[in-house]
Design a protein around this motif. Structure first.
Motif, PDB file in Angstrom:
ATOM      1  N   VAL A 216      -2.929 -13.356  -1.385  1.00  0.00           N
ATOM      2  CA  VAL A 216      -3.289 -12.190  -2.361  1.00  0.00           C
ATOM      3  C   VAL A 216      -2.104 -11.695  -2.798  1.00  0.00           C
TER       4      VAL A 216
ATOM      5  N   PHE B 280       0.830 -11.311   0.113  1.00  0.00           N
ATOM      6  CA  PHE B 280       0.106 -11.254   1.758  1.00  0.00           C
ATOM      7  C   PHE B 280      -0.480 -12.724   1.730  1.00  0.00           C
TER       8      PHE B 280
ATOM      9  N   SER C  92      -9.612   4.334   0.521  1.00  0.00           N
ATOM     10  CA  SER C  92      -8.242   4.086   0.354  1.00  0.00           C
ATOM     11  C   SER C  92      -7.713   3.487  -1.136  1.00  0.00           C
TER      12      SER C  92
ATOM     13  N   LEU D  57      -6.227   0.657  -3.088  1.00  0.00           N
ATOM     14  CA  LEU D  57      -5.778  -0.772  -3.065  1.00  0.00           C
ATOM     15  C   LEU D  57      -5.330  -1.446  -4.244  1.00  0.00           C
TER      16      LEU D  57
ATOM     17  N   TRP E   1       0.151  -9.654  -5.746  1.00  0.00           N
ATOM     18  CA  TRP E   1      -0.048  -8.590  -6.802  1.00  0.00           C
ATOM     19  C   TRP E   1       1.345  -8.088  -7.348  1.00  0.00           C
TER      20      TRP E   1
ATOM     21  N   ILE F  65      -1.357   3.251  11.349  1.00  0.00           N
ATOM     22  CA  ILE F  65      -0.520   2.283  10.967  1.00  0.00           C
ATOM     23  C   ILE F  65       0.852   2.184  11.553  1.00  0.00           C
TER      24      ILE F  65
ATOM     25  N   PHE G 215       0.842  -1.139  -0.043  1.00  0.00           N
ATOM     26  CA  PHE G 215       0.069   0.051   0.000  1.00  0.00           C
ATOM     27  C   PHE G 215       0.822   1.301  -0.035  1.00  0.00           C
TER      28      PHE G 215
ATOM     29  N   TYR H 292      -5.584   6.161   9.472  1.00  0.00           N
ATOM     30  CA  TYR H 292      -5.402   5.423   8.037  1.00  0.00           C
ATOM     31  C   TYR H 292      -6.964   5.485   7.776  1.00  0.00           C
TER      32      TYR H 292
ATOM     33  N   THR I  28      -6.851  -3.812  -5.389  1.00  0.00           N
ATOM     34  CA  THR I  28      -8.221  -4.207  -6.076  1.00  0.00           C
ATOM     35  C   THR I  28      -8.609  -3.057  -6.793  1.00  0.00           C
TER      36      THR I  28
END
Lengths: 777, 322
Positions: free
Chosen positions: A323, A310, A525, A527, A325, A762, A182, A738, A529
């Motif tokens: 996950v 992840f 946020s 992402l 990417w 975070i 991120f 966050y 995705t």
């Protein structure tokens, strides 16, 4: 009467051209200045391959070449024929003359490039960053006009534009996702990077496809003189870069890798706790090889591969999520010099970004996949006809494949999957021509035009909905290659620089930009995705017009650089999700969009101390970014976008104590993110429901942070350099938000409902130590 | 009645990702300081064929800080002027509060509304509704009819609130049946299934309720359907047992009926604006956090929040085995 004509002896013009390189490594220097001593205005800059060309009248000249961080070099030339001159610059002694920006001392005043910043990697390395990792994108965010997306968010905002409005290139390949975890780390491993150029206003015609900015990142070619290994070992991640000649002076390579091991380090601590089973790692690999056939032909091949993974495995095995990417890019480039005045580069590029979720939760298996792939061909030519004209022209073609969410899985005994017919394909093309030249002694102009074209093609299954009730009326299937929708744009770009006096200038510009692909994110946020989508029948290209005006002034013989820039951006065809948006698989996401207009305006103030043992800068931006959409419940009202940061302040201070110690600190402050929050309760069906306040009507707490770092260098030896870097991120442990969420519980009938708003942050204070090394052979 | 935030399984994956990504994070309580939002009127009204219109009028309550419903005199909107018209006839509705009704009627009305009376027969919370004045005669004059459109008009405190809904022809299921739970360990749990033939024209929307034994009618968490995927076809599918909001939510028995239950399925047709309301309302209840979007519930009330829904109803009874 006889008329006797006397031949007049006319002076011929000849061309001086060549490459400017680093004397030690053979790397081409990008944006190096080559000019006439005492006649600074007669000069040029090297292009991204280090090539320059100057056409002058026959005669004797003193040629000066300078570049940030390097010793300026003088050379006497007798120009009575075309001369090929290759210049090798030596790294400068850093102490007194450290210059952070401005290859030529008054470059910020002289050049037409308003809103253009060249960042040399050596300077970026002195700025403290998270975990001691040098980060180009974090460094960019320390400049006025460039705002970070906030804690834990990839992407950055340039002059109020969204993260998809930035064209981010690595050796000409587009990088779609620029952050690991991120955005805590960028995908750019600084050991492999040579140069970064940020253009936030006055985008020249050679770049297109994005509205707000260009971040052009050039990789090193690889030391073609000697072998070199460098790297760093840190608490969180380590990196190693190896480069060297394959054939000395002709061919070299560079390989650079980076990986975290935070998962291995944390695992024993997480065991038995609530976070047990979490695992995360990322890696980057940059590779490049080049070969110089002769003086006029060079070939480069480079590649980048990076991935985040992840994974989570619940201790009782009820839940398993993975996950992955990441991006992959590959570029093949051929430089060809037709003659001393015409330089060409041809590139073939492949790049892709993929995101996947593989999960198993009790009886529910779910796999989600999305991504984007491009095949890209480019031709760029630099033409230096003389008389101070610098002409660029060329063309670019991309074949896009968009993969929106493709999902498959099963729930209990129900299988489901979405069609591959949801994929989209498109052609995108652009041609451009631009010229930079002096109209008068005082006025330099860069004028260009870009023509762009976009076409969505089949195969595609178009489902047509009745607007009034969202029900399917018809489906139309387009065969492979069949045009579905097309758009054409004409994008003029004009920038001018007017010299006021020896130390100051005014710059102004107007640019038109079209953007054909868009990043849509339904969450607050960014992402992985987030989805890249093409323009289509329903989604029109985003169009932006930017007006900018700036006043630049240097003080005390260029010791202080200051500037004030103002801008206004008019944006059309902006995209938001409809008020009643509910994510559903199997339905084209564009059915959920509404369209409207946006505007963004602001003033950027900048003051920099460019020389001396103590240097740094302060940047402050006051700005507003807002939108107006007829189809949202806001209707006529302008509402702030989530990129709106009213105040944005950066203070960077660097102090070089002596040969061995240097210290740096950064402080950033930004107005909190605008977000939509719940305002009221009501009851439907005996259950509490929530009603939201105005869109983006609430501001999260402001973001601010102080970082400190200290670097201890070893006594430099011929073949070995090392340093220890100590850094503290977020020194006073500010809990920057966050996201916020609410919990409520209670007894409706008998008592009260207790509501609590909570904020998740975070990064608290994080100290880190990194050991960096560099060996040469 | 206990009210708790409920989970919406439609959003499982993003919620899962959201939970697991909160790694090394720190959560703290914060205060949100916003001026008290303007109070809006919330309509929860329905009309079905054969029954008169029944409307509940309440107010929104500010979200932050403590909320005590018992102390809020203005939670129910009293004294509004409410009319319903079918284009020809208009009826003025009267307000009735449960607490003010004659004692003999209270248990009947409470059962109809699904209110749990405690052991002394008194009601835990007053309920007020607007409906036709002659409702307690048992034969009210104004009732819903198939095919008609009903306009609602509310006047209160100088504000006008309007809405409109249509009762579409009912589409009764071809059949209803049950299926045992897959897991033999749970062989006393049964799911309700139905076979439906969707009319040929696209644009049919459905909502359902289930009534279990002597409980009231409740809906499941996903209570509405459209016919995009099933237009004109015969289709078998399952619906969750309606959820009683006064009960605690438990994952396993949710959606299932127990052995020996007598189940009535109330299968209704609704119009698109009503469908859009339930679709967005049910989604929004299940999400919060950075990975969610603020879904604005698509109300069909002009000048307020909530729903005015016409139902074309059909009833089917099913007996779960012992």
């Amino acid at each position: 009467m006889l008329i006797i004509s006397i031949p007049i002896f006319s002076q011929s013009k000849y061309t001086l051209s060549g490459y400017v390189k680093d004397a030690e490594t053979g790397e081409d220097l990008i944006g190096a200045y080559v000019y006439l001593k005492n006649e600074v205005a007669t000069g040029t800059v090297t292009n991204i391959y280090g090539f320059f060309s100057l056409t002058l009248l026959e005669g004797n000249y003193e040629i000066v070449s300078s570049y940030i961080g390097y010793e300026t070099q003088n050379k006497s030339i007798l120009l009575n024929a075309d001369v090929r001159l290759n210049i090798s610059l030596k790294l400068g002694q850093e102490l007194e003359e450290v210059v952070i920006k401005g290859e030529r001392e008054d470059a910020n005043v002289q050049s037409t490039d308003m809103g253009r910043v060249e960042l040399n990697i050596e300077q970026i390395k002195t700025i403290p960053v998270l975990f001691g990792e040098v980060d180009i994108l974090k460094a960019i965010q320390l400049l006025p006009g460039v705002g970070g997306a906030g804690e834990g968010n990839t992407g950055f905002y340039v002059r109020g534009g969204g993260p998809d409005q930035n064209l981010i290139l690595l050796d000409e390949a587009v990088v779609y996702n620029t952050g690991h975890l991120f955005g805590f780390f960028s995908v750019f491993n600084s050991d492999a990077i040579k140069n970064v150029t940020l253009i936030k206003g006055g985008m020249p015609a050679q770049y297109g496809g994005r509205l707000s900015s260009v971040v052009d990142v050039q990789m090193k070619e690889g030391n073609n003189q000697q072998y070199q290994a460098e790297g760093g070992i840190g608490l969180i991640a380590s990196r190693l870069t190896v480069q060297g000649p394959i054939v000395k002076d002709k061919s070299s390579f560079i390989v650079s890798g980076r990986r975290t091991y935070i998962d291995a380090i944390l695992a024993p601590f997480l065991k038995g706790g609530e976070f047990e089973g979490n695992g995360y790692y990322f890696y980057d690999l940059n590779t490049k090889v080049n070969y110089k056939f002769d003086d006029n032909n060079r070939l480069f091949a480079s590649g980048y591969f990076g991935q985040d993974v992840f994974n989570y495995k619940a201790p009782d095995n009820t839940l398993n999520v993975s996950v992955p990417w990441g991006n992959a890019t590959g570029t093949l480039r051929w430089n060809h010099l037709f003659n001393d005045k015409l330089f060409m580069n041809v590139s073939a590029i492949y790049n892709s970004f993929d995101f996947a979720v593989e999960s198993a939760f009790q009886v529910f298996n779910f796999n989600l996949y999305s991504g984007i792939q491009d095949w890209n061909g480019k031709i760029d030519l630099d033409y230096y006809p003389g008389s101070n004209h610098n002409i660029k022209f060329g063309g670019n073609y991309i074949y896009h494949t968009f993969i929106p969410y493709s999902a498959s899985g099963n729930f209990d005994d129900v299988d489901f999957s979405t069609d591959t017919l949801s994929r989209k394909y498109a052609h995108e093309a652009g041609i451009y021509i631009q010229d930079e030249f002096d109209i008068t002694d005082l006025i330099k102009i860069n004028i260009g035009i870009r023509g762009s074209y976009f076409q969505q093609i089949g195969p595609y299954n178009d489902i047509i909905y009745d607007e009034s009730n969202q029900q399917v009326i018809d489906t139309v299937y387009y065969e492979k290659g069949t045009p579905i929708a097309d758009y054409f744009g004409l994008e003029p770009r004009i920038n001018a620089r007017i010299i006021v006096d020896n130390n100051s200038s005014i710059k102004a510009g107007v640019t038109f930009n079209n953007q054909y692909i868009h990043l849509v994110s339904s969450s607050t946020s960014t992402l992985p995705t987030d989805l890249w989508i093409p323009s289509s029948k329903k989604v029109k290209p985003q169009i932006g017009i930017q007006y900018s005006l700036g006043y630049f002034r240097n003080f005390y013989s260029n010791k202080y650089e200051t500037s004030i820039e103002v801008y206004y951006k008019d944006l059309k065809n902006q995209i938001e999700f409809a008020d009643g948006y509910v994510p559903e698989l199997g339905i084209d996401i564009e059915e959920n969009f509404v369209f409207g207009r946006g505007r963004s305006y602001g003033a950027e103030f900048f003051i920099k101390k460019a020389k001396g043992q103590f240097n740094g800068w302060i940047g402050y931006t006051l700005s507003k970014t807002e939108r107006q959409f007829d189809d949202l419940q806001t209707v006529e009202t302008w509402f702030p976008t989530k990129y709106d940061r009213i105040h944005d302040l950066e203070i960077v201070a660097i102090y070089k104590l002596n040969d061995r110690w240097d210290f740096a600190s950064t402080f950033v402050y930004a107005t909190g993110q605008a977000t939509t929050i719940v305002e009221s309760f009501y009851v439907i069906g005996g259950q509490l429901q929530t009603d939201y306040g105005p869109r983006n009507g609430y501001r999260l707490p402001a973001y601010h942070r102080l970082d400190l770092s200290a670097t201890l260098h070893n006594k430099p030896e011929k073949k070995y350099e090392s340093s220890w870097n100590f850094s503290i991120y977020n020194v006073y442990s500010r809990k920057n938000p966050y996201f916020i969420y609410t919990t409520w519980e209670g007894d409706f009938a008998y008592g009260s409902v207790d509501v609590q708003a909570k904020q998740v942050s975070i990064f608290p204070i994080i100290p880190s130590i990194t050991w960096n090394f560099k060996f040469s052979k | 009645m206990k009210i708790k935030k409920t989970t919406n399984f439609k959003l499982l994956t993003p919620t899962v990702i959201a939970m697991v990504f909160v790694l090394n994070s720190c959560t703290q309580d914060i205060t949100i300081d916003i001026p008290n939002p303007e109070s809006k009127i919330v309509v929860e009204g329905s009309i079905e064929q054969g029954l008169p219109p029944i409307i509940s009028l309440t107010s929104t309550v500010p979200f932050y800080g403590e909320v005590n419903f018992n102390e809020l005199d203005n939670y129910y909107v009293h004294g509004a002027i409410v009319t319903v018209s079918d284009g020809i006839n208009t009826v003025d509705l009267s307000e009735f509060c449960l607490a003010d009704l004659p004692d003999e009627i209270i248990p009947l009305v409470a059962a109809f509304l699904g209110v749990d009376l405690d052991t002394t027969g008194t009601i835990p919370l007053n309920i007020c509704l607007y409906t036709v004045p002659d409702i307690f005669t048992g034969f009210p004059a104004f009732t819903g009819e198939e095919g008609k459109t009903y306009d609602l008009n509310i006047q209160f405190d100088g504000k006008t609130i309007t809405s409109s809904t249509t009762i579409f022809p009912p589409v009764p299921p071809d059949s209803v049946y049950y299926r045992e739970h897959d897991d033999p360990e749970n062989d006393s749990l049964f799911r309700l299934y139905l076979t439906l033939t969707d009319p040929a024209e696209p644009g049919d929307f459905y909502r359902y309720f289930t009534k279990r034994n002597s409980e009231a009618y409740y809906s499941g968490f996903s209570s509405v359907f459209d016919d995009n995927l099933i237009n004109g076809q015969s289709f078998d599918f399952t619906v969750d047992r309606g959820f009683n909001p006064t009960e605690d939510f438990e994952q396993l028995p949710y959606g299932y009926f127990l052995a020996g239950d007598t189940v009535i399925l109330k299968w209704c047709t609704i119009d698109y604006p009503s469908y859009d309301f339930w679709r967005t309302l049910e989604f929004d209840s299940g999400t919060d956090g950075p990975f969610s979007s603020a879904t604005i519930v698509q109300t069909n009330i002009t000048g307020g929040l909530g729903i005015w829904c016409g139902y074309g109803v059909s009833y089917d009874t099913l007996y779960m085995p012992e």
